[in-house]
Design a protein around this motif. Structure first.
Motif, PDB file in Angstrom:
ATOM      1  N   GLY A   1      14.758  -3.251  -8.183  1.00  0.00           N
ATOM      2  CA  GLY A   1      14.686  -2.973  -6.771  1.00  0.00           C
ATOM      3  C   GLY A   1      13.604  -3.448  -6.103  1.00  0.00           C
ATOM      4  O   GLY A   1      12.670  -4.192  -6.656  1.00  0.00           O
ATOM      5  N   GLU A   2      13.293  -2.963  -4.870  1.00  0.00           N
ATOM      6  CA  GLU A   2      12.202  -3.541  -4.238  1.00  0.00           C
ATOM      7  C   GLU A   2      10.506  -2.792  -4.678  1.00  0.00           C
ATOM      8  O   GLU A   2      10.477  -1.682  -5.053  1.00  0.00           O
ATOM      9  CB  GLU A   2      12.187  -3.015  -2.632  1.00  0.00           C
ATOM     10  N   ILE A   3       9.578  -3.856  -4.887  1.00  0.00           N
ATOM     11  CA  ILE A   3       8.438  -3.497  -5.389  1.00  0.00           C
ATOM     12  C   ILE A   3       7.657  -4.383  -4.642  1.00  0.00           C
ATOM     13  O   ILE A   3       7.752  -5.771  -4.806  1.00  0.00           O
ATOM     14  CB  ILE A   3       8.255  -3.494  -6.902  1.00  0.00           C
ATOM     15  N   ASP A   4       6.401  -3.894  -3.996  1.00  0.00           N
ATOM     16  CA  ASP A   4       5.571  -4.923  -3.587  1.00  0.00           C
ATOM     17  C   ASP A   4       4.181  -5.066  -4.482  1.00  0.00           C
ATOM     18  O   ASP A   4       3.568  -4.099  -4.945  1.00  0.00           O
ATOM     19  CB  ASP A   4       4.830  -4.021  -2.343  1.00  0.00           C
ATOM     20  N   LEU A   5       4.272  -6.182  -5.030  1.00  0.00           N
ATOM     21  CA  LEU A   5       3.289  -6.295  -5.981  1.00  0.00           C
ATOM     22  C   LEU A   5       2.199  -7.351  -5.490  1.00  0.00           C
ATOM     23  O   LEU A   5       2.519  -8.586  -4.825  1.00  0.00           O
ATOM     24  CB  LEU A   5       3.502  -7.238  -7.101  1.00  0.00           C
ATOM     25  N   HIS A   6       0.884  -6.921  -5.519  1.00  0.00           N
ATOM     26  CA  HIS A   6      -0.343  -7.501  -4.552  1.00  0.00           C
ATOM     27  C   HIS A   6      -1.213  -7.937  -5.681  1.00  0.00           C
ATOM     28  O   HIS A   6      -1.878  -7.102  -6.164  1.00  0.00           O
ATOM     29  CB  HIS A   6      -0.775  -6.858  -3.586  1.00  0.00           C
ATOM     30  N   ILE A   7      -1.716  -9.114  -5.727  1.00  0.00           N
ATOM     31  CA  ILE A   7      -2.810  -9.487  -6.555  1.00  0.00           C
ATOM     32  C   ILE A   7      -4.077 -10.174  -5.729  1.00  0.00           C
ATOM     33  O   ILE A   7      -3.953 -11.144  -5.149  1.00  0.00           O
ATOM     34  CB  ILE A   7      -2.211 -10.650  -7.673  1.00  0.00           C
ATOM     35  N   SER A   8      -5.263  -9.686  -6.231  1.00  0.00           N
ATOM     36  CA  SER A   8      -6.501 -10.026  -5.587  1.00  0.00           C
ATOM     37  C   SER A   8      -7.507 -10.607  -6.700  1.00  0.00           C
ATOM     38  O   SER A   8      -7.466  -9.952  -7.749  1.00  0.00           O
ATOM     39  CB  SER A   8      -7.156  -8.932  -4.815  1.00  0.00           C
ATOM     40  N   GLY A   9      -8.134 -11.579  -6.482  1.00  0.00           N
ATOM     41  CA  GLY A   9      -9.209 -12.496  -7.602  1.00  0.00           C
ATOM     42  C   GLY A   9     -10.354 -11.641  -7.330  1.00  0.00           C
ATOM     43  O   GLY A   9     -11.434 -11.863  -8.103  1.00  0.00           O
ATOM     44  N   CYS A  10     -10.604 -10.955  -6.327  1.00  0.00           N
ATOM     45  CA  CYS A  10     -11.896 -10.051  -6.185  1.00  0.00           C
ATOM     46  C   CYS A  10     -11.740  -8.875  -5.090  1.00  0.00           C
ATOM     47  O   CYS A  10     -10.872  -8.822  -4.677  1.00  0.00           O
ATOM     48  CB  CYS A  10     -13.172 -11.010  -5.819  1.00  0.00           C
ATOM     49  N   ILE A  11     -12.918  -8.104  -5.190  1.00  0.00           N
ATOM     50  CA  ILE A  11     -13.065  -7.040  -4.345  1.00  0.00           C
ATOM     51  C   ILE A  11     -12.682  -7.138  -2.799  1.00  0.00           C
ATOM     52  O   ILE A  11     -12.334  -6.311  -2.122  1.00  0.00           O
ATOM     53  CB  ILE A  11     -14.000  -6.131  -4.522  1.00  0.00           C
ATOM     54  N   ASN A  12     -12.948  -8.372  -2.600  1.00  0.00           N
ATOM     55  CA  ASN A  12     -12.800  -8.648  -1.020  1.00  0.00           C
ATOM     56  C   ASN A  12     -11.224  -8.260  -0.598  1.00  0.00           C
ATOM     57  O   ASN A  12     -10.814  -8.509   0.605  1.00  0.00           O
ATOM     58  CB  ASN A  12     -13.157 -10.247  -0.738  1.00  0.00           C
ATOM     59  N   SER A  13     -10.328  -8.557  -1.485  1.00  0.00           N
ATOM     60  CA  SER A  13      -9.132  -7.936  -1.251  1.00  0.00           C
ATOM     61  C   SER A  13      -8.061  -8.942  -0.258  1.00  0.00           C
ATOM     62  O   SER A  13      -7.253  -8.603   0.414  1.00  0.00           O
ATOM     63  CB  SER A  13      -9.033  -6.630  -0.774  1.00  0.00           C
ATOM     64  N   CYS A  14      -8.250 -10.246  -0.495  1.00  0.00           N
ATOM     65  CA  CYS A  14      -7.602 -11.240   0.401  1.00  0.00           C
ATOM     66  C   CYS A  14      -6.101 -11.173  -0.078  1.00  0.00           C
ATOM     67  O   CYS A  14      -5.146 -11.483   0.629  1.00  0.00           O
ATOM     68  CB  CYS A  14      -7.866 -12.656   0.037  1.00  0.00           C
ATOM     69  N   GLY A  15      -5.706 -10.669  -1.344  1.00  0.00           N
ATOM     70  CA  GLY A  15      -4.546 -10.611  -1.800  1.00  0.00           C
ATOM     71  C   GLY A  15      -3.894  -9.007  -1.632  1.00  0.00           C
ATOM     72  O   GLY A  15      -2.620  -8.770  -2.108  1.00  0.00           O
ATOM     73  N   HIS A  16      -4.719  -8.211  -0.876  1.00  0.00           N
ATOM     74  CA  HIS A  16      -4.242  -6.989  -0.353  1.00  0.00           C
ATOM     75  C   HIS A  16      -3.881  -6.004  -1.560  1.00  0.00           C
ATOM     76  O   HIS A  16      -2.928  -5.408  -1.386  1.00  0.00           O
ATOM     77  CB  HIS A  16      -3.187  -7.207   0.776  1.00  0.00           C
ATOM     78  N   HIS A  17      -4.327  -6.048  -2.540  1.00  0.00           N
ATOM     79  CA  HIS A  17      -3.985  -5.444  -3.715  1.00  0.00           C
ATOM     80  C   HIS A  17      -3.980  -3.811  -3.418  1.00  0.00           C
ATOM     81  O   HIS A  17      -3.254  -3.104  -4.055  1.00  0.00           O
ATOM     82  CB  HIS A  17      -4.893  -5.652  -5.055  1.00  0.00           C
ATOM     83  N   HIS A  18      -4.953  -3.371  -2.636  1.00  0.00           N
ATOM     84  CA  HIS A  18      -4.849  -1.870  -2.196  1.00  0.00           C
ATOM     85  C   HIS A  18      -3.588  -1.406  -1.782  1.00  0.00           C
ATOM     86  O   HIS A  18      -3.355  -0.147  -2.007  1.00  0.00           O
ATOM     87  CB  HIS A  18      -5.913  -1.415  -1.156  1.00  0.00           C
ATOM     88  N   SER A  19      -2.913  -2.330  -0.866  1.00  0.00           N
ATOM     89  CA  SER A  19      -1.652  -1.788  -0.444  1.00  0.00           C
ATOM     90  C   SER A  19      -0.202  -2.203  -1.154  1.00  0.00           C
ATOM     91  O   SER A  19       0.630  -1.984  -0.779  1.00  0.00           O
ATOM     92  CB  SER A  19      -1.590  -2.341   0.920  1.00  0.00           C
TER      93      SER A  19
END
Length: 596
Positions: A479-497
């Motif tokens: 089912g639906e899952i939002d998987l987000h990956i960032s290479g550093c703490i600047n969070s350009c991959g929006h891992h926090h969300s």
């Protein structure tokens, strides 16, 4: 979409000519590196790990087919690394175990911009001239200024929309471009707008998040949130006004920015974002904004109040395209053929369920083209793919496309009767992956393969997870899952969300990864925006996919049936808490020789 006038085109062309002069003076040594750096950044040119990177502005995510073709041409003819630079980059990657550093590609970002990673600065002026021919540029895609304003990719076509946010976004874009008060802020500043009841623009995560709402009398206005952001300190924006009359929105934003300019920290870039000021000062910050707004309106006469005539003028640019407004009815024969084909072709049925969304016009649909597939980094699009998309956009979507927050492309003007033909064409173009909002429809930044700021590579992790989950039946069962990956703490991959977030961290020169669970961007499938929580010590690179697998296995074992559907991943996480998932992930770490 907005059409440039003579002034706009002259403005962008002159800017490109100015940049060419700056490059020439830098090349001949009359302009120093220190003097040139802010000038190139103001035009969207960074220097990354191996080569320059260009960020092109795509206001509120809208692209024409002509613009897509120019982006394809840039990818094909200019995104070509210098031979020695490329050999050095490949050698560095071989030592890390990967050698895939594709050139001739564009990269769609989470803020709906487009980036190129291999254009030499010697060709930069030619690229800016070429972009100007289709009303594009890199102005304010970098620097401590108001950046590209983003919107819901379904703006103007969504059934749940209260009002189209694009006219407001365009008025604000013109107002903020090179505005001296907005050009030298303590740090970068990002605005997002949505006009729908569902927040598909992640407004809670922005410095200013705007949602169009109606009051009890039906009057249109904005719900204004300020102080959202990711990075080292993830914060959800605080609501300053539940309802602000729409005519006053720019006066209010000016008040917010003036307060930020006056009180925002400039001594520490990690504490310079407005989210830090808003959180630290609390009610005092709100009071200062309200007082500044009062003075702008009462003392200065509200100089940026939007006149009805200006709003009406701008709204005309965002009328339904003539090709889509022809009132073409749905052909019953075509509808029947689509139903038969869907019953006979499971891939088509899944695509209709996953990639096709309702439209405010019952005879039309909103279609997402997914770029997420094996051996292609999330957000990447080759020159050939861009050209194929441009052809599809001309044929099926009135010449208009949208870049999404999740690094895909939306066709907003597809006639229901054309769905079968579009699907067949998308299959031929290898753009028909039926995985929208599933695990492999992940978000990822370029990470350490390209970015000089990254602590770890994102793309190998994305590919490893992609390889593990190739069974479309399994993906649909999960089912639906939002998987987000960032290479550093600047969070350009929006891992926090991300429902599952992965953050690259450096430990003694080695790449490690934190995993967070329970984040949300504010969409209907996620609930209110919130940051995920870390589930323990970091994982080595080779453990990450197994840890994600363990987390998903834990979810499948714990999920419950909810009336006629099964509980989603994020619902299960919120019901049972993090401990079962942490234990499942810890079991993966316990089986390796690596510890932290």
């Amino acid at each position: 979409m907005y059409r440039y006038n003579e002034f706009d085109r002259a403005f962008v062309a002159n800017r490109a000519a100015q940049f060419r002069d700056q490059i020439e003076r830098w090349q001949d040594g009359t302009l120093s590196e220190d003097a040139f750096r802010p000038l190139r950044l103001q035009n969207g040119w960074y220097v990354q790990r191996h080569a320059p990177m260009l960020r092109v502005a795509v206001p509120y995510g809208e692209l024409s087919s002509a613009q897509l073709r120019v982006l394809a041409r840039i990818a094909r003819e200019y995104d070509e690394p210098e031979a020695e630079v490329y050999r050095s980059a490949l050698e560095a990657q071989r030592k890390l175990g990967t050698v895939r550093l594709p050139a001739h590609h564009a990269h769609f970002t989470t803020r709906t911009n487009v980036q190129f990673n291999w254009i030499p600065l010697s060709k930069a002026a030619d690229v800016m001239d070429l972009l100007a021919t289709v009303d594009m540029h890199g102005i304010q895609t970098s620097g401590n200024c108001i950046r590209n304003i983003s919107c819901d990719e379904r703006a103007g076509v969504a059934p749940d929309e209260i009002a189209d946010p694009r006219p407001f976004a365009e008025i604000m874009r013109q107002w903020t471009t090179l505005h001296p008060e907005f050009a030298f802020l303590p740090r970068k500043f990002k605005i997002a707008i949505t006009g729908a009841t569902e927040d598909r623009a992640a407004t809670g995560w922005h410095d200013v998040g705007l949602r169009l709402v109606q009051d009890a009398s039906g009057q249109l206005g904005f719900r204004v949130a300020v102080g959202g952001g990711m990075g080292r300190t993830p914060v959800i924006g605080v609501v300053l006004r539940e309802f602000l009359p729409w005519r006053q929105i720019m006066n209010y934003i000016e008040a917010v920015v003036r307060v930020y300019n006056q009180f925002g920290r400039r001594d520490n870039k990690y504490k310079a974002r407005i989210k830090i000021l808003a959180k630290a000062e609390g009610q005092r910050f709100i009071d200062e904004v309200e007082e500044e707004f009062r003075q702008i309106v009462e003392c200065d006469g509200g100089p940026h109040t939007i006149a009805q005539a200006e709003f009406d003028r701008m709204s005309k640019y965002f009328a339904v395209p003539p090709q889509a407004a022809a009132g073409r009815p749905v052909d019953p024969a075509a509808a029947a053929a689509l139903q038969i084909a869907a019953r006979q072709t499971p891939k088509l049925q899944r695509w209709l369920e996953r990639n096709v969304a309702p439209h405010k016009d019952p005879s039309m649909r909103i279609v997402t083209l997914s770029f997420k597939r094996l051996l292609q980094a999330p957000g990447d699009a080759s020159a050939e793919q861009l050209e194929r998309v441009a052809d599809l956009v001309d044929r099926f979507s009135a010449g208009e496309a949208r870049v999404t927050h999740t690094q895909n492309i939306v066709l907003p003007w597809v006639h229901a009767g054309d769905l079968l033909s579009l699907w067949q064409a998308a299959v031929d173009a290898q753009l028909a992956s039926a995985n929208v909002h599933l695990l492999t429809d992940m978000i990822s930044c370029p990470g350490g393969d390209f970015c000089a700021l990254a602590n770890a590579r994102s793309l190998p992790i994305a590919q490893s997870i992609m390889e593990r989950y190739q069974d479309i039946d399994e993906l649909n069962d999960i089912g639906e899952i939002d998987l987000h990956i960032s290479g550093c703490i600047n969070s350009c991959g929006h891992h926090h969300s991300g429902h599952i977030g992965i953050l690259g961290v450096d430990k003694d020169g080695a790449e490690w990864y934190q995993i967070t669970l329970g984040g949300a961007d504010g969409s209907a499938r996620s609930g209110d925006a919130r940051p995920g929580k870390v589930i323990g010590p970091s994982f080595a690179a080779h453990e990450v996919t197994d840890a994600v697998d363990a987390v998903i296995g834990c979810y499948l074992a714990l999920r419950e049936q909810k009336s006629e559907r099964r509980e989603t991943f994020i619902e299960t996480v919120r019901r049972v808490g993090l401990e079962p998932f942490k234990a499942a992930a810890d079991a993966v770490r316990a089986t390796t020789e690596y510890t932290v």
